[in-house]
Design a protein around this motif. Sequence first.
Motif, PDB file in Angstrom:
ATOM      1  N   LEU A 263       0.830  -1.071   0.048  1.00 45.98           N
ATOM      2  CA  LEU A 263      -0.051  -0.211   0.112  1.00 45.98           C
ATOM      3  C   LEU A 263       0.781   1.246   0.037  1.00 45.98           C
ATOM      4  N   LEU A 264       1.938   1.325   0.960  1.00 44.10           N
ATOM      5  CA  LEU A 264       2.880   2.379   0.921  1.00 44.10           C
ATOM      6  C   LEU A 264       3.525   2.552  -0.378  1.00 44.10           C
ATOM      7  N   LEU A 265       3.967   1.566  -1.136  1.00 42.17           N
ATOM      8  CA  LEU A 265       4.616   1.431  -2.522  1.00 42.17           C
ATOM      9  C   LEU A 265       3.800   2.182  -3.294  1.00 42.17           C
ATOM     10  N   ILE A 266       2.563   1.769  -3.539  1.00 47.30           N
ATOM     11  CA  ILE A 266       1.482   2.266  -4.460  1.00 47.30           C
ATOM     12  C   ILE A 266       1.230   3.325  -4.272  1.00 47.30           C
ATOM     13  N   ASP A 267       0.966   4.024  -3.084  1.00 46.63           N
ATOM     14  CA  ASP A 267       0.550   5.498  -2.709  1.00 46.63           C
ATOM     15  C   ASP A 267       1.785   6.392  -2.941  1.00 46.63           C
ATOM     16  N   TRP A 268       2.902   5.796  -2.832  1.00 46.50           N
ATOM     17  CA  TRP A 268       4.205   6.789  -3.267  1.00 46.50           C
ATOM     18  C   TRP A 268       4.502   6.768  -4.706  1.00 46.50           C
ATOM     19  N   GLY A 269       4.272   5.681  -5.222  1.00 51.42           N
ATOM     20  CA  GLY A 269       4.280   5.570  -6.737  1.00 51.42           C
ATOM     21  C   GLY A 269       3.425   6.450  -7.367  1.00 51.42           C
TER      22      GLY A 269
ATOM     23  N   THR B 211       0.659  10.890   1.887  1.00 46.22           N
ATOM     24  CA  THR B 211       0.519  11.772   2.938  1.00 46.22           C
ATOM     25  C   THR B 211       0.951  10.960   4.214  1.00 46.22           C
ATOM     26  N   PRO B 212       1.312  11.827   5.271  1.00 45.78           N
ATOM     27  CA  PRO B 212       1.341  10.966   6.524  1.00 45.78           C
ATOM     28  C   PRO B 212      -0.037  10.469   7.056  1.00 45.78           C
ATOM     29  N   LEU B 213      -1.031  11.263   6.762  1.00 40.33           N
ATOM     30  CA  LEU B 213      -2.347  10.783   7.220  1.00 40.33           C
ATOM     31  C   LEU B 213      -2.791   9.381   6.403  1.00 40.33           C
ATOM     32  N   ARG B 214      -2.409   9.470   5.022  1.00 45.24           N
ATOM     33  CA  ARG B 214      -2.617   8.206   4.383  1.00 45.24           C
ATOM     34  C   ARG B 214      -1.715   6.989   4.757  1.00 45.24           C
ATOM     35  N   GLY B 215      -0.546   7.229   5.280  1.00 43.04           N
ATOM     36  CA  GLY B 215       0.404   6.509   5.689  1.00 43.04           C
ATOM     37  C   GLY B 215      -0.132   6.058   6.928  1.00 43.04           C
ATOM     38  N   GLY B 216      -0.591   6.688   8.013  1.00 43.27           N
ATOM     39  CA  GLY B 216      -1.141   6.298   9.012  1.00 43.27           C
ATOM     40  C   GLY B 216      -2.594   5.178   8.752  1.00 43.27           C
ATOM     41  N   LEU B 217      -3.329   5.645   7.755  1.00 46.80           N
ATOM     42  CA  LEU B 217      -4.310   4.707   7.501  1.00 46.80           C
ATOM     43  C   LEU B 217      -3.745   3.401   6.987  1.00 46.80           C
ATOM     44  N   TRP B 218      -2.851   3.211   6.070  1.00 46.93           N
ATOM     45  CA  TRP B 218      -2.263   2.117   5.613  1.00 46.93           C
ATOM     46  C   TRP B 218      -1.603   1.355   6.709  1.00 46.93           C
ATOM     47  N   ALA B 219      -1.146   1.843   7.748  1.00 45.85           N
ATOM     48  CA  ALA B 219      -0.507   1.457   8.782  1.00 45.85           C
ATOM     49  C   ALA B 219      -1.610   0.743   9.895  1.00 45.85           C
TER      50      ALA B 219
END
Length: 185
Positions: free
Chosen positions: A46-52, A57-65
Amino acid sequence: MERRYDARHDAVRTPPEPPAEVAHDRLWARDLRSSIRCAAVLLTTLLLIDWGAGTFTPLRGGLWAGLGVLLFLVLYPPRVSVGKGWLASRGLLRKRRVRTDLLVSVRCLDGVSQQLLLRDASGVRVEINPRVLVDNPELWHRLDEDAQKSAVSGSLTCGATALRRVSERIDRETALTVFKVSGLG
């Protein structure tokens, strides 16, 4: 010279009784590592897809975590152990312990994953995956021994069929393993 009795002296010479043996799920650690890996792979993906995509964003990173942690919680394997007269299943938040020498019912629950529901005379219920019993013959042996005692005493009124199915499955898997190891299968 008079000798006095010293209880400490006898305690040193007399070996203590061995504690009752407890059988544990030998593959629990492997299952735990597998659930951690699955959660980590989901989080990483999820993080790689979002980054790619350039939308991280930190909020989306928190959601994925949070999603990764949720998957870990869903996949967390209960730790099953069996001793003389009891079976315990420990999850993340609670531990359930059923008296296997006072079983009232044993049922197979079908669903996404098959579960074996054990209930004792005091109403305590424990669900375990029959695969744990198949993978750990010592757990099955202790459970079967106590279930037979429950049946003889008359407390086990429902469950002979479910226990027979598990026993047949364990026998079948054991035979297949023997054939594979011996090169016949």
